[in-house]
Design a protein around this motif. Structure first.
Motif, PDB file in Angstrom:
ATOM      1  N   LYS A  50      20.395  -4.900  18.649  1.00  0.00           N
ATOM      2  CA  LYS A  50      20.866  -3.571  18.243  1.00  0.00           C
ATOM      3  C   LYS A  50      21.616  -3.620  16.917  1.00  0.00           C
ATOM      4  N   GLY A  52      21.049  -5.671  14.377  1.00  0.00           N
ATOM      5  CA  GLY A  52      20.144  -5.967  13.275  1.00  0.00           C
ATOM      6  C   GLY A  52      20.447  -7.326  12.669  1.00  0.00           C
ATOM      7  N   HIS A  55      23.516  -8.020  10.182  1.00  0.00           N
ATOM      8  CA  HIS A  55      24.909  -7.783  10.588  1.00  0.00           C
ATOM      9  C   HIS A  55      25.750  -9.039  10.346  1.00  0.00           C
ATOM     10  N   GLN A  58      26.008 -11.664  13.216  1.00  0.00           N
ATOM     11  CA  GLN A  58      24.780 -12.126  13.851  1.00  0.00           C
ATOM     12  C   GLN A  58      24.815 -13.622  14.193  1.00  0.00           C
TER      13      GLN A  58
END
Length: 185
Positions: A50, A52, A55, A58
């Motif tokens: 969600k 991506g 980000h 991440q």
């Protein structure tokens, strides 16, 4: 060439195997506990999707998933084998540094109980907070009967704090105000 199958039929009687070969009921508190952390690890994967690929968090969330896998290994390991599968205390130190970083980025400390929601990623982070609170309660149950190593207990205790702040951070990133339910203090 023979293929191996994912099913073994060994669990058909309601038991599963811990590391070292010991079989326990599938509803054993230890199995329930690492099952809750497994649920959380899967939800972290959903959060990563969600957010991506671009980000900022991440890679750290992927690291957190690896830490959760290590934690589940500790929980699936009977006391007699725990020296073979230690939980690295540095993982808690790093998680605490992430908590401190998130807290430092937020404009103020929350003085309210917050309603989960606002944006999808914040709401999902709140779901993670609750899953890890439940897992922590289950770990306390396991720890009463079978000692869980202190570094694993500490790490399990920090996860809900991290995801509470991550949820707040996501609201900030999405430029959505927090919804207070009730002030405290």
């Amino acid at each position: 060439m023979s293929r191996s199958r994912i099913y073994t039929r060994k669990g058909d009687t309601g038991t599963c195997q811990l590391i070292g070969g010991m079989r326990v009921p599938k509803d054993d508190p230890r199995v329930e506990c690492y099952g809750d952390y497994d649920e959380g690890c899967s939800l972290v994967g959903l959060l990563r999707v969600k957010l991506g690929l671009d980000h900022a968090w991440q890679n750290r969330l992927q690291t957190l998933q690896k830490d959760l896998m290590a934690l589940m290994t500790v929980l699936a390991t009977p006391e007699a084998f725990q020296e073979e599968y230690p939980f690295d205390p540095q993982r808690t130190d790093e998680l605490e540094s992430w908590i401190d970083e998130l807290e430092g980025e937020l404009e103020s400390k929350s003085k309210s109980f917050l309603l989960p929601g606002g944006c999808e990623t914040s709401a999902l982070a709140h779901m993670l907070r609750t899953v890890f609170r439940r897992a922590e309660r289950r770990m306390a149950t396991v720890h009463r009967d079978t000692p869980v190593p202190a570094p694993a207990l500490s790490f399990g205790n920090r996860l809900s704090d991290f995801f509470f702040l991550f949820a707040r951070s996501e609201l900030h990133r999405c430029k959505i105000p927090e919804e207070a339910w009730k002030n405290f203090g």
